[in-house]
Design a protein around this motif. Structure first.
Motif, mmCIF file in Angstrom:
data_model
loop_
_atom_site.group_PDB
_atom_site.id
_atom_site.type_symbol
_atom_site.label_atom_id
_atom_site.label_comp_id
_atom_site.label_asym_id
_atom_site.label_seq_id
_atom_site.Cartn_x
_atom_site.Cartn_y
_atom_site.Cartn_z
ATOM 1 N N LEU A 1 0.838 -1.195 0.000
ATOM 2 C CA LEU A 1 0.000 0.000 0.000
ATOM 3 C C LEU A 1 0.879 1.252 0.000
ATOM 4 C CD1 LEU A 1 -2.865 -0.959 2.457
ATOM 5 C CD2 LEU A 1 -2.919 -0.908 -0.053
ATOM 6 N N CYS A 2 0.355 2.274 -0.665
ATOM 7 C CA CYS A 2 1.087 3.532 -0.785
ATOM 8 C C CYS A 2 1.140 4.247 0.563
ATOM 9 C CB CYS A 2 0.398 4.413 -1.819
ATOM 10 S SG CYS A 2 1.197 6.015 -1.981
ATOM 11 N N PRO A 3 2.344 4.607 1.022
ATOM 12 C CA PRO A 3 2.466 5.340 2.287
ATOM 13 C C PRO A 3 2.402 6.858 2.089
ATOM 14 C CG PRO A 3 4.636 4.739 1.510
ATOM 15 C CD PRO A 3 3.652 4.248 0.454
ATOM 16 N N VAL A 4 2.289 7.289 0.835
ATOM 17 C CA VAL A 4 2.344 8.730 0.543
ATOM 18 C C VAL A 4 0.951 9.352 0.588
ATOM 19 C CG1 VAL A 4 2.985 10.447 -1.201
ATOM 20 C CG2 VAL A 4 4.402 8.404 -0.875
ATOM 21 N N CYS A 5 -0.021 8.642 0.013
ATOM 22 C CA CYS A 5 -1.363 9.202 -0.122
ATOM 23 C C CYS A 5 -2.182 8.866 1.120
ATOM 24 C CB CYS A 5 -2.052 8.627 -1.358
ATOM 25 S SG CYS A 5 -1.140 8.912 -2.885
ATOM 26 N N ASP A 6 -2.540 9.902 1.890
ATOM 27 C CA ASP A 6 -3.349 9.691 3.089
ATOM 28 C C ASP A 6 -4.828 9.622 2.758
ATOM 29 O OD1 ASP A 6 -1.221 9.580 4.795
ATOM 30 O OD2 ASP A 6 -1.171 11.752 5.110
ATOM 31 N N PRO B 1 -7.046 3.428 -0.360
ATOM 32 C CA PRO B 1 -5.655 2.966 -0.392
ATOM 33 C C PRO B 1 -5.348 2.350 -1.758
ATOM 34 C CG PRO B 1 -6.874 1.956 1.433
ATOM 35 C CD PRO B 1 -7.859 2.710 0.596
ATOM 36 N N HIS B 2 -4.181 2.604 -2.249
ATOM 37 C CA HIS B 2 -3.800 1.993 -3.522
ATOM 38 C C HIS B 2 -2.393 1.420 -3.385
ATOM 39 C CE1 HIS B 2 -0.901 5.014 -5.084
ATOM 40 N NE2 HIS B 2 -1.529 5.813 -4.243
ATOM 41 N N ALA B 3 -2.072 0.533 -4.319
ATOM 42 C CA ALA B 3 -0.763 -0.130 -4.279
ATOM 43 C C ALA B 3 0.268 0.705 -5.027
ATOM 44 C CB ALA B 3 -0.864 -1.514 -4.898
ATOM 45 N N VAL C 1 6.946 3.017 -6.800
ATOM 46 C CA VAL C 1 6.544 4.380 -7.136
ATOM 47 C C VAL C 1 5.057 4.539 -6.868
ATOM 48 C CG1 VAL C 1 6.293 5.991 -9.076
ATOM 49 C CG2 VAL C 1 8.330 4.564 -8.898
ATOM 50 N N CYS C 2 4.670 5.705 -6.308
ATOM 51 C CA CYS C 2 3.259 6.070 -6.218
ATOM 52 C C CYS C 2 2.860 6.698 -7.538
ATOM 53 C CB CYS C 2 3.020 7.046 -5.070
ATOM 54 S SG CYS C 2 1.361 7.785 -5.160
ATOM 55 N N GLY C 3 1.986 6.007 -8.274
ATOM 56 C CA GLY C 3 1.562 6.504 -9.578
ATOM 57 C C GLY C 3 0.670 7.728 -9.476
ATOM 58 N N LYS C 4 -0.009 7.895 -8.335
ATOM 59 C CA LYS C 4 -0.908 9.049 -8.186
ATOM 60 C C LYS C 4 -0.120 10.330 -7.956
ATOM 61 C CE LYS C 4 -5.238 7.045 -6.551
ATOM 62 N NZ LYS C 4 -6.170 6.972 -5.407
ATOM 63 N N ALA C 5 0.806 10.272 -7.002
ATOM 64 C CA ALA C 5 1.564 11.468 -6.651
ATOM 65 C C ALA C 5 2.828 11.600 -7.498
ATOM 66 C CB ALA C 5 1.929 11.444 -5.168
HETATM 67 ZN ZN ZN Z 1 0.014 7.076 -3.559
#
Ligand code: ZN
Length: 121
Positions: free
Chosen positions: A81-86, A90-92, A106-110
């Protein structure tokens, strides 16, 4: 010829890919025995793959990480799970490059590099 044996550098590549992915699983407390066997399956598959294409050896760690990620998605859910997006669902994390050396989560969202494969906390 022993079917299970590979040249030593390729065995080392597989060994190191296994260790990196196991470290990331342990960092997220999901390295139980079922999950470890998924890693072994992925490594076995990539052993076959790298025998067909030894030039792909630098890509093995990223590929094993993605194989395990796919297998976990079917059986357990999204990982890691992504630790960046609060906020939001939750996304991988994604592995980048999908087929290349020096893979990272890599977080694809941020658009943020979180850690090298093997370096999750
Ligand atoms: Zn993310």
């Amino acid at each position: 010829m022993d079917d299970a044996s590979l040249p030593a550098p390729l065995e080392q590549t597989l060994h190191s890919a296994r260790a990196l992915v196991l470290a990331d699983l342990a960092a997220r407390d999901v390295a139980d025995s079922d999950v470890v066997s998924l890693v072994e399956d992925a490594v076995t598959h990539r052993r076959w793959w790298v025998r067909q294409w030894p030039e792909g050896a630098p890509y093995v760690a990223g590929l094993v990480a993605q194989d395990v990620q796919d297998a976990l998605l079917e059986r357990y859910g999204r990982w890691p799970l992504c630790p960046v997006c609060d906020a939001g669902d939750p996304h991988a994390l994604d592995v980048e490059p999908e087929l290349g050396p020096d893979p990272h989560w890599v977080c694809g969202k941020a658009g943020v590099v979180v850690a090298p494969v093997g370096g999750l906390r």
